[in-house]
Motif scaffolding. Structure first.
Motif, PDB file in Angstrom:
ATOM      1  N   LYS A  13     -29.245 -34.572 -26.666  1.00 52.94           N
ATOM      2  CA  LYS A  13     -28.620 -34.097 -27.906  1.00 52.94           C
ATOM      3  C   LYS A  13     -29.248 -32.787 -28.376  1.00 52.94           C
ATOM      4  CE  LYS A  13     -29.619 -37.801 -30.338  1.00 52.94           C
ATOM      5  NZ  LYS A  13     -30.343 -38.611 -29.333  1.00 52.94           N
ATOM      6  N   GLY A  14     -30.571 -32.737 -28.355  1.00 53.98           N
ATOM      7  CA  GLY A  14     -31.275 -31.548 -28.843  1.00 53.98           C
ATOM      8  C   GLY A  14     -30.951 -30.319 -28.006  1.00 53.98           C
ATOM      9  N   THR A  15     -30.968 -30.499 -26.688  1.00 54.50           N
ATOM     10  CA  THR A  15     -30.676 -29.391 -25.770  1.00 54.50           C
ATOM     11  C   THR A  15     -29.242 -28.907 -25.969  1.00 54.50           C
ATOM     12  OG1 THR A  15     -32.187 -30.383 -24.193  1.00 54.50           O
ATOM     13  CG2 THR A  15     -30.650 -28.755 -23.323  1.00 54.50           C
ATOM     14  N   GLN A  16     -28.312 -29.846 -26.054  1.00 57.15           N
ATOM     15  CA  GLN A  16     -26.905 -29.470 -26.234  1.00 57.15           C
ATOM     16  C   GLN A  16     -26.684 -28.862 -27.616  1.00 57.15           C
ATOM     17  OE1 GLN A  16     -24.822 -29.249 -23.865  1.00 57.15           O
ATOM     18  NE2 GLN A  16     -26.025 -30.327 -22.334  1.00 57.15           N
ATOM     19  N   ALA A  17     -27.387 -29.375 -28.617  1.00 55.03           N
ATOM     20  CA  ALA A  17     -27.246 -28.821 -29.972  1.00 55.03           C
ATOM     21  C   ALA A  17     -27.679 -27.355 -29.977  1.00 55.03           C
ATOM     22  CB  ALA A  17     -28.070 -29.637 -30.965  1.00 55.03           C
ATOM     23  N   ASP A  18     -28.773 -27.021 -29.283  1.00 54.34           N
ATOM     24  CA  ASP A  18     -29.247 -25.628 -29.212  1.00 54.34           C
ATOM     25  C   ASP A  18     -28.166 -24.724 -28.636  1.00 54.34           C
ATOM     26  OD1 ASP A  18     -31.720 -26.219 -30.196  1.00 54.34           O
ATOM     27  OD2 ASP A  18     -32.774 -26.148 -28.263  1.00 54.34           O
ATOM     28  N   ILE A  19     -27.497 -25.207 -27.582  1.00 56.71           N
ATOM     29  CA  ILE A  19     -26.471 -24.403 -26.910  1.00 56.71           C
ATOM     30  C   ILE A  19     -25.244 -24.243 -27.816  1.00 56.71           C
ATOM     31  CG2 ILE A  19     -24.880 -24.379 -24.922  1.00 56.71           C
ATOM     32  CD1 ILE A  19     -27.187 -25.848 -23.360  1.00 56.71           C
ATOM     33  N   LEU A  20     -24.810 -25.366 -28.406  1.00 61.70           N
ATOM     34  CA  LEU A  20     -23.618 -25.333 -29.268  1.00 61.70           C
ATOM     35  C   LEU A  20     -23.845 -24.490 -30.518  1.00 61.70           C
ATOM     36  CD1 LEU A  20     -22.567 -29.081 -29.131  1.00 61.70           C
ATOM     37  CD2 LEU A  20     -21.348 -27.155 -28.122  1.00 61.70           C
ATOM     38  N   CYS A  21     -25.067 -24.556 -31.015  1.00 65.21           N
ATOM     39  CA  CYS A  21     -25.427 -23.822 -32.221  1.00 65.21           C
ATOM     40  C   CYS A  21     -25.219 -22.323 -31.999  1.00 65.21           C
ATOM     41  CB  CYS A  21     -26.862 -24.209 -32.498  1.00 65.21           C
ATOM     42  SG  CYS A  21     -27.865 -23.192 -33.455  1.00 65.21           S
ATOM     43  N   GLU A  22     -25.582 -21.827 -30.806  1.00 63.63           N
ATOM     44  CA  GLU A  22     -25.368 -20.398 -30.487  1.00 63.63           C
ATOM     45  C   GLU A  22     -23.889 -20.105 -30.279  1.00 63.63           C
ATOM     46  OE1 GLU A  22     -27.510 -18.243 -27.643  1.00 63.63           O
ATOM     47  OE2 GLU A  22     -29.467 -18.854 -28.440  1.00 63.63           O
ATOM     48  N   LYS A  23     -23.222 -20.987 -29.529  1.00 61.36           N
ATOM     49  CA  LYS A  23     -21.800 -20.747 -29.203  1.00 61.36           C
ATOM     50  C   LYS A  23     -20.914 -20.803 -30.449  1.00 61.36           C
ATOM     51  CE  LYS A  23     -20.912 -20.931 -24.553  1.00 61.36           C
ATOM     52  NZ  LYS A  23     -21.699 -21.576 -23.530  1.00 61.36           N
ATOM     53  N   LEU A  24     -21.211 -21.743 -31.350  1.00 62.56           N
ATOM     54  CA  LEU A  24     -20.340 -21.951 -32.511  1.00 62.56           C
ATOM     55  C   LEU A  24     -20.861 -21.225 -33.756  1.00 62.56           C
ATOM     56  CD1 LEU A  24     -19.763 -25.821 -32.063  1.00 62.56           C
ATOM     57  CD2 LEU A  24     -18.294 -23.977 -31.248  1.00 62.56           C
ATOM     58  N   ASP A  25     -22.101 -20.686 -33.645  1.00 60.75           N
ATOM     59  CA  ASP A  25     -22.725 -19.954 -34.742  1.00 60.75           C
ATOM     60  C   ASP A  25     -22.835 -20.779 -36.037  1.00 60.75           C
ATOM     61  OD1 ASP A  25     -24.013 -17.788 -35.747  1.00 60.75           O
ATOM     62  OD2 ASP A  25     -22.191 -16.816 -36.495  1.00 60.75           O
ATOM     63  N   ILE A  26     -23.298 -22.007 -35.880  1.00 58.85           N
ATOM     64  CA  ILE A  26     -23.584 -22.876 -37.033  1.00 58.85           C
ATOM     65  C   ILE A  26     -24.947 -23.518 -36.791  1.00 58.85           C
ATOM     66  CG2 ILE A  26     -21.275 -23.424 -37.932  1.00 58.85           C
ATOM     67  CD1 ILE A  26     -21.118 -25.802 -36.063  1.00 58.85           C
TER      68      ILE A  26
END
Ligand code: AMP
Length: 210
Positions: A13-26
């Motif tokens: 979850k943490g690893t994917q959250a880091d990636i999504l956070c950059e992609k979605l800018d939230i």
């Protein structure tokens, strides 16, 4: 977009959250990271939480509900966020609902307990900024050093095999029922863990229609 990442401890979850956070800018909000910072700084919340965390048990709902409602009220959350590791009980999910928080998507990362037991031994975290690595799957550029802030990476105390077993039991009993809770609300999406971090990110983005 308001998003929850669900999944067992070590599902990524943490690893994917880091990636999504950059992609979605939230921003990503991780109650685990907030609690670890509180423990490190010796705050009253940290003192309350430490014994539960070390034993692989959940911190009481009222503590978590206080932390998360305060954090979601901050200005950077106005345009959406990714929740990592929260809610973890039906009571927490109900409290968020009562506070008027409505989620667009809840993504559950599916992975077997066996894979998690193998994986957790390689996890390393930065005690200074909370970034997460894996010695094989997501190694830092320099061994033992955080790419983001230069902190010295450590193994989490609660990643010891016996503690991971308790955390998995807690996950199945307390957190897994959230899948049915959010399925009823029509927002649950499930993604199988893939053999690489990138493939899992792709699978998540695809169920999010991105
Ligand atoms: P995590 O980094 O998400 O695995 O969280 C580490 C530990 O912090 C957990 O094993 C719990 O003891 C505590 N914790 C984090 N988030 C929550 C939550 N939403 N509810 C209860 N305990 C939590």
């Amino acid at each position: 977009m308001k998003l929850i990442l669900l999944g067992a401890p070590g599902a990524g979850k943490g690893t994917q959250a880091d990636i999504l956070c950059e992609k979605l800018d939230i921003p990503t909000i991780s109650t685990g990271n907030i609690l670890r910072a509180a423990v490190k700084n010796g705050t009253p919340t940290g003192l309350k939480a430490k014994a539960f965390m070390d034993a692989g048990q959940l911190v009481p709902d009222e503590v978590i509900i206080g932390i998360i409602t305060e954090r979601l009220a901050e200005p950077d959350c106005a345009g959406g966020y990714i929740l990592d590791g929260v809610p973890r009980t039906i009571a927490q999910a109900e409290a968020l609902e009562k506070a008027g928080v409505v989620f667009d998507s809840v993504v559950s990362i599916e992975i077997s307990d066996e894979t998690i037991m193998e994986r957790m031994s390689g996890r390393r975290v930065c005690p200074d900024c909370g970034a997460s690595y894996h010695v094989v799957a997501v190694p830092p550029k320099a061994e033992g050093v955080c790419d983001k802030c230069g902190g010295n990476l450590i193994q989490r105390k609660d990643d010891a095999p016996e503690t991971v077993k308790s955390r998995l039991e807690v996950y199945h009993k307390e957190t897994e029922p959230l899948k049915a809770f959010y399925a009823q609300r029509g927002v649950l999406k499930t993604v199988e863990n893939q053999s690489t971090v990138e493939a899992t990110s792709q699978a998540i983005l695809s169920v999010l229609g991105r």
